[in-house]
Structures are given as C-alpha cells and as structure tokens.
Design a protein around this motif. Structure first.
Motif, mmCIF file in Angstrom:
data_model
loop_
_atom_site.group_PDB
_atom_site.id
_atom_site.type_symbol
_atom_site.label_atom_id
_atom_site.label_comp_id
_atom_site.label_asym_id
_atom_site.label_seq_id
_atom_site.Cartn_x
_atom_site.Cartn_y
_atom_site.Cartn_z
ATOM 1 N N ASP A 114 0.862 -1.181 0.000
ATOM 2 C CA ASP A 114 0.000 0.000 0.000
ATOM 3 C C ASP A 114 0.902 1.235 0.000
ATOM 4 N N GLN A 115 0.949 1.953 -1.090
ATOM 5 C CA GLN A 115 1.865 3.083 -1.249
ATOM 6 C C GLN A 115 1.319 4.391 -0.661
ATOM 7 N N THR A 116 0.150 4.334 -0.040
ATOM 8 C CA THR A 116 -0.424 5.547 0.563
ATOM 9 C C THR A 116 0.082 5.691 1.994
ATOM 10 N N ILE A 117 -0.220 6.815 2.577
ATOM 11 C CA ILE A 117 0.150 7.069 3.975
ATOM 12 C C ILE A 117 -0.568 6.090 4.906
ATOM 13 N N ALA A 118 -1.735 5.602 4.479
ATOM 14 C CA ALA A 118 -2.487 4.635 5.286
ATOM 15 C C ALA A 118 -1.706 3.341 5.457
ATOM 16 N N GLY A 119 -0.950 2.954 4.430
ATOM 17 C CA GLY A 119 -0.134 1.740 4.529
ATOM 18 C C GLY A 119 0.950 1.884 5.578
ATOM 19 N N VAL A 120 1.582 3.059 5.623
ATOM 20 C CA VAL A 120 2.616 3.328 6.632
ATOM 21 C C VAL A 120 1.985 3.346 8.030
ATOM 22 N N ARG A 121 0.833 4.018 8.129
ATOM 23 C CA ARG A 121 0.129 4.088 9.419
ATOM 24 C C ARG A 121 -0.241 2.692 9.906
ATOM 25 N N ASP A 122 -0.828 1.881 9.023
ATOM 26 C CA ASP A 122 -1.258 0.538 9.404
ATOM 27 C C ASP A 122 -0.078 -0.324 9.827
ATOM 28 N N ALA A 123 1.058 -0.199 9.126
ATOM 29 C CA ALA A 123 2.255 -0.963 9.493
ATOM 30 C C ALA A 123 2.731 -0.555 10.888
ATOM 31 N N ALA A 124 2.676 0.736 11.175
ATOM 32 C CA ALA A 124 3.095 1.219 12.502
ATOM 33 C C ALA A 124 2.156 0.688 13.591
ATOM 34 N N ILE A 125 0.872 0.683 13.308
ATOM 35 C CA ILE A 125 -0.102 0.180 14.291
ATOM 36 C C ILE A 125 0.125 -1.313 14.544
ATOM 37 N N ILE A 126 0.312 -2.071 13.473
ATOM 38 C CA ILE A 126 0.537 -3.514 13.622
ATOM 39 C C ILE A 126 1.820 -3.765 14.405
ATOM 40 N N ALA A 127 2.879 -3.000 14.105
ATOM 41 C CA ALA A 127 4.148 -3.163 14.817
ATOM 42 C C ALA A 127 3.973 -2.880 16.307
ATOM 43 N N LEU A 128 3.226 -1.836 16.643
ATOM 44 C CA LEU A 128 2.952 -1.524 18.058
ATOM 45 C C LEU A 128 2.174 -2.652 18.726
ATOM 46 N N MET A 129 1.163 -3.133 18.041
ATOM 47 C CA MET A 129 0.326 -4.193 18.612
ATOM 48 C C MET A 129 1.149 -5.450 18.878
ATOM 49 N N VAL A 130 1.982 -5.814 17.920
ATOM 50 C CA VAL A 130 2.765 -7.035 18.060
ATOM 51 C C VAL A 130 3.846 -6.877 19.126
ATOM 52 N N SER A 131 4.572 -5.769 19.075
ATOM 53 C CA SER A 131 5.697 -5.622 20.012
ATOM 54 C C SER A 131 5.243 -5.361 21.447
ATOM 55 N N TRP A 132 4.126 -4.680 21.621
ATOM 56 C CA TRP A 132 3.646 -4.361 22.965
ATOM 57 C C TRP A 132 2.526 -5.289 23.425
ATOM 58 N N GLY A 133 2.040 -6.139 22.548
ATOM 59 C CA GLY A 133 0.961 -7.051 22.909
ATOM 60 C C GLY A 133 -0.360 -6.333 23.142
ATOM 61 N N LEU A 134 -0.590 -5.286 22.364
ATOM 62 C CA LEU A 134 -1.806 -4.487 22.538
ATOM 63 C C LEU A 134 -2.983 -5.106 21.805
ATOM 64 N N ARG A 135 -4.177 -4.908 22.368
ATOM 65 C CA ARG A 135 -5.406 -5.316 21.696
ATOM 66 C C ARG A 135 -5.913 -4.135 20.876
ATOM 67 N N ARG A 136 -6.810 -4.435 19.912
ATOM 68 C CA ARG A 136 -7.287 -3.360 19.051
ATOM 69 C C ARG A 136 -8.005 -2.261 19.830
ATOM 70 N N GLU A 137 -8.719 -2.629 20.912
ATOM 71 C CA GLU A 137 -9.406 -1.628 21.723
ATOM 72 C C GLU A 137 -8.396 -0.680 22.382
ATOM 73 N N GLU A 138 -7.240 -1.244 22.781
ATOM 74 C CA GLU A 138 -6.218 -0.429 23.437
ATOM 75 C C GLU A 138 -5.560 0.514 22.441
ATOM 76 N N VAL A 139 -5.416 0.083 21.203
ATOM 77 C CA VAL A 139 -4.822 0.944 20.175
ATOM 78 C C VAL A 139 -5.808 2.049 19.810
ATOM 79 N N ALA A 140 -7.068 1.717 19.708
ATOM 80 C CA ALA A 140 -8.078 2.714 19.332
ATOM 81 C C ALA A 140 -8.175 3.794 20.389
#
Length: 177
Positions: free
Chosen positions: A151-177
């Motif tokens: 995904d070459q849009t800014i959304a792709g970068v944002r989503d990758a950052a969110i996934i990286a945070l979730m995986v590395s910190w063990g966050l749930r989607r509710e906690e990220v939101a």
C-alpha cells in the motif's frame, strides 16, 4: 376480543391489552432499571414472535398464564434452532425473562403454583462459545505487514506502525483505538 393462535398442537389465547397493574409483562418490566427494561422487552418480543410465528409482536398481548411446558419447551427449541444467529447468552436471557414473566403471572394469581412450576421447568441452553479474539500467527502478521508495504499511501505506513505496536507491545485493538 380474544384471538386463538395455533402453537404446535396447542392453542394460545391472545388478548387485548390488560390494565397495566394487571398485566404480568408490565408489572415485571416496571421492577427493572431502564436498561434492563429495554433488554427484557426485546427478549419478550423475540419469544412472542417465535411463539406465534411472527404474528404477534407485543408481549402484553399474550395470556402468559396459559403457557404450559409444551409451549415453553417449544420456545426453547425454536431459540436453539436460531443458534448461532442468537448467542447462547441471548437464548438463555430470553428464557430467563420468560420465566420471570410467568412468575409474575403466578404472583398476580393468574396461574397455580403447579402450572407455573411445570411451565418453567425447562433447562438452560448449554454450550461453548468461541472467544472474541485470538492471537495471530507469525505468518498472518507477515502477510499483514506485506499488505501494508504494498500500500503506497500514507495509510499503509500508518497501518504498518499500528501492527508493529500491537505485536511488540501485545496491545489489543481496543487499546490501540
């Protein structure tokens, strides 16, 4: 004026609305909180619709004191037939609210203790439920990150950052939101 509705091999009498202080549904709902009242009313409408094959929507139109075991067992069976459309918790809540209205009908003197006991002698629905979420495998995480890279849009970068945070910190989607 009374109307007869066929329920399986039995007839169920439906009546015009009773005065509020003599109606088991109204008396039962009056003792609940506003949220509880809304939830219970929805459950009762579901039960009445199943009982009458959709012909009746208003639970205050049913003469609850005429329900017998064959009726309540049929309601239980019809609710179970709708699983997984209805969760086990929803089915058991509907049965619980139905029992409570029958108890109110007994308390108001509309049914004998024996008729009440028989009508409410139905088992709750047992079963297991799948947890709401699960842990993703490494392959699934890699696939998500690959989709973000493509995904070459800014959304792709944002989503990758969110996934990286979730995986590395063990966050749930509710906690990220």
């Amino acid at each position: 004026m009374d109307e007869i509705v066929k329920v399986g091999d039995s007839d169920l009498v439906v009546i015009e609305q009773r005065p509020p202080d003599k109606d088991p549904v109204t008396v039962y709902l009056a003792g609940l909180s506003e949220v509880g009242r809304r939830t219970a009313a929805t459950s009762l409408s579901r039960v009445v619709a199943l009982l009458s094959n959709g012909r009746i929507k208003d639970p205050r139109m049913v003469r609850w004191e005429l329900l017998r075991f064959q009726h309540t067992d049929a309601i239980r069976s019809r609710l179970m037939d709708r699983h997984p459309k209805y969760s086990l918790a929803t089915i058991n809540h509907s049965l619980s609210v139905m029992r409570a209205v029958l108890k109110t009908a007994w308390r108001l003197g509309y049914m004998s203790a024996e008729d009440y006991q028989r009508a409410t002698d139905i088992k709750k629905v047992e079963g297991t439920t799948v947890p709401a979420g699960r842990e993703l495998s490494q392959g699934e995480i890699a696939a998500l990150m690959g989709a973000c890279e493509r995904d070459q849009t800014i959304a792709g970068v944002r989503d990758a950052a969110i996934i990286a945070l979730m995986v590395s910190w063990g966050l749930r989607r509710e906690e990220v939101a």
